[in-house]
Scaffold this motif. Structure first.
Motif: not given
Ligand code: MD3
Ligand code: FE
Length: 203
Positions: A110, A175, A177, A198
């Motif tokens: 991302n 969860r 987020h 990720t």
């Molecule tokens: C908690 N990205 O790509 S990373 C995603 O910062 C996403 O770009 C965010 O959510 C970002 O889907 C957060 C952290 C993250 C990723 C997956 C999770 C946290 C999560 C799945 C379950 C719970």
């Protein structure tokens, strides 16, 4: 440092710093082959976050919905290979967080610019919820929202900085987020951008 933010979720502060150069070179190689793009949600709105993928599977959104595909829908070509540095870091971080044997096959990259945000969601498009997700943050800081199992559950705010790694698994895997709109706090070397990738097991 290590901060527990859920029963089976941990922030590893600065864990990616020693590998930052190699990781950024990996991001560069991926985006040259599969450029960042603003995908459209099933609701028809372009996402404020731009994304690309690497590995055997890549996450895609369009009018038909969300899914993982083996090919970049832009070109019909397979997604770029997972950079070695991504794979190594993800396996080591998963092990350090109590998830031995993590075998990732997908990575969603991302790119955030000032104002980009990610509204509350669950990651449900992977086949195996037993595998953890490893997240790496580079560039500008962001405020991560960590909610509960219902959309309306109160979310805790977790600041994430350049070099932080988060591992999520087990009971925390589903969860809700999200990420608050990014402030413009330019990073000394990367400028006004945040990269989060990720590493997952999707297939
Ligand atoms: C908690 N990205 O790509 S990373 C995603 O910062 C996403 O770009 C965010 O959510 C970002 O889907 C957060 C952290 C993250 C990723 C997956 C999770 C946290 C999560 C799945 C379950 C719970
Ligand atoms: Fe997510």
């Amino acid at each position: 440092g290590r901060e527990r933010i859920g029963a089976q979720s941990v922030v590893l502060r600065g864990y990616a710093l020693p590998a930052a150069r190699a990781l950024l070179a990996g991001v560069d190689a991926v985006r040259r082959e599969a450029p960042f793009r603003h995908m459209v949600t099933p609701g028809g709105l372009p996402m404020s976050v731009a994304l690309t993928n690497c590995g055997d599977f890549g996450w895609t959104s369009d009018a038909r919905g969300y899914r993982y595909t083996r090919e970049d829908p832009r070109t019909g070509l397979p997604w770029p290979a997972m950079p070695e540095a991504f794979d190594t870091l993800a396996r080591e971080a998963a092990l350090a967080a109590g998830f031995p044997g993590f075998a990732p096959d997908a990575c969603l990259v991302n790119r955030y610019q000032p104002g980009s945000r990610l509204s509350l969601h669950q990651d449900k498009d992977e086949r195996d919820y037993d595998a953890p997700i490893v997240s790496v943050s580079l560039g500008m800081p962001a405020v991560f929202l960590f909610g509960g199992h219902e959309r309306g559950d109160k979310a805790v705010h977790v600041p994430l900085f350049h070099g932080d790694v988060v591992v999520w698994g087990g009971v925390d895997r589903l969860r809700y987020h999200g990420v608050l709109p990014l402030k413009d706090r330019p990073h000394p070397t990367l400028g006004s951008v945040r990269i989060n990738f990720t590493i997952r097991k999707a297939g």
